[in-house]
Design a protein around this motif. Structure first.
Motif, PDB file in Angstrom:
ATOM      1  N   UNK A   1      -5.077 -12.074   4.351  1.00  0.00           N
ATOM      2  CA  UNK A   1      -6.302 -12.080   5.141  1.00  0.00           C
ATOM      3  C   UNK A   1      -7.096 -10.783   5.022  1.00  0.00           C
ATOM      4  N   UNK A   2      -6.551  -9.790   4.276  1.00  0.00           N
ATOM      5  CA  UNK A   2      -7.239  -8.527   4.071  1.00  0.00           C
ATOM      6  C   UNK A   2      -6.887  -7.450   5.074  1.00  0.00           C
TER       7      UNK A   2
ATOM      8  N   UNK B   1       0.874  -1.171   0.000  1.00  0.00           N
ATOM      9  CA  UNK B   1       0.000   0.000   0.000  1.00  0.00           C
ATOM     10  C   UNK B   1       0.910   1.219   0.000  1.00  0.00           C
ATOM     11  N   UNK B   2       0.818   2.038  -1.027  1.00  0.00           N
ATOM     12  CA  UNK B   2       1.742   3.167  -1.191  1.00  0.00           C
ATOM     13  C   UNK B   2       1.214   4.453  -0.582  1.00  0.00           C
ATOM     14  N   UNK B   3       0.956   4.452   0.730  1.00  0.00           N
ATOM     15  CA  UNK B   3       0.575   5.702   1.389  1.00  0.00           C
ATOM     16  C   UNK B   3       1.776   6.635   1.419  1.00  0.00           C
TER      17      UNK B   3
END
Length: 112
Positions: free
Chosen positions: A99-100, A75-77
């Motif tokens: 698992x999300x 995730x590229x925050x």
């Protein structure tokens, strides 16, 4: 607002306690990311690239493979960061696991 959802919650102290309980998991989840961003022991992207080219560190992909996290989605925050943790290089990256769930993980980046 909670009194509308839970009509029996007329006590303002219970309302405040319920609001804190609902907000606490979000505050805990955000804390590691904020702390990683504030850390002064992280290299710039250019410095990380130079360390990789000099073979002082392994790539993020190699680190994720070695940790068994190759299937996780990055995730590229703030993007992956190369940071010094106890005198050793680590990749700090935000991922979404199989698992999300979302988490910030530290992966050893040492080339040895």
């Amino acid at each position: 607002m909670l009194a509308r959802i839970f009509p029996t919650m007329k006590n303002p102290h219970l309302n405040m306690l319920a609001a804190i309980c609902l907000a606490l998991p979000l505050a805990i989840a955000v804390s590691p990311v904020a702390m990683a961003q504030e850390g002064s022991g992280c290299l710039s992207g250019r410095e990380a690239q130079q360390a990789f080219e000099a073979r002082r560190i392994i790539s993020l992909k190699q680190a994720m493979d070695a940790a068994g996290r190759s299937k996780d989605r990055i995730i590229n925050q703030s993007g992956p960061r190369l940071c010094d943790v106890d005198g050793k290089p680590y990749w700090q990256v935000n991922v979404q696991g199989q698992d999300g769930n979302y988490e910030t993980i530290d992966l050893p980046a040492g080339g040895d």
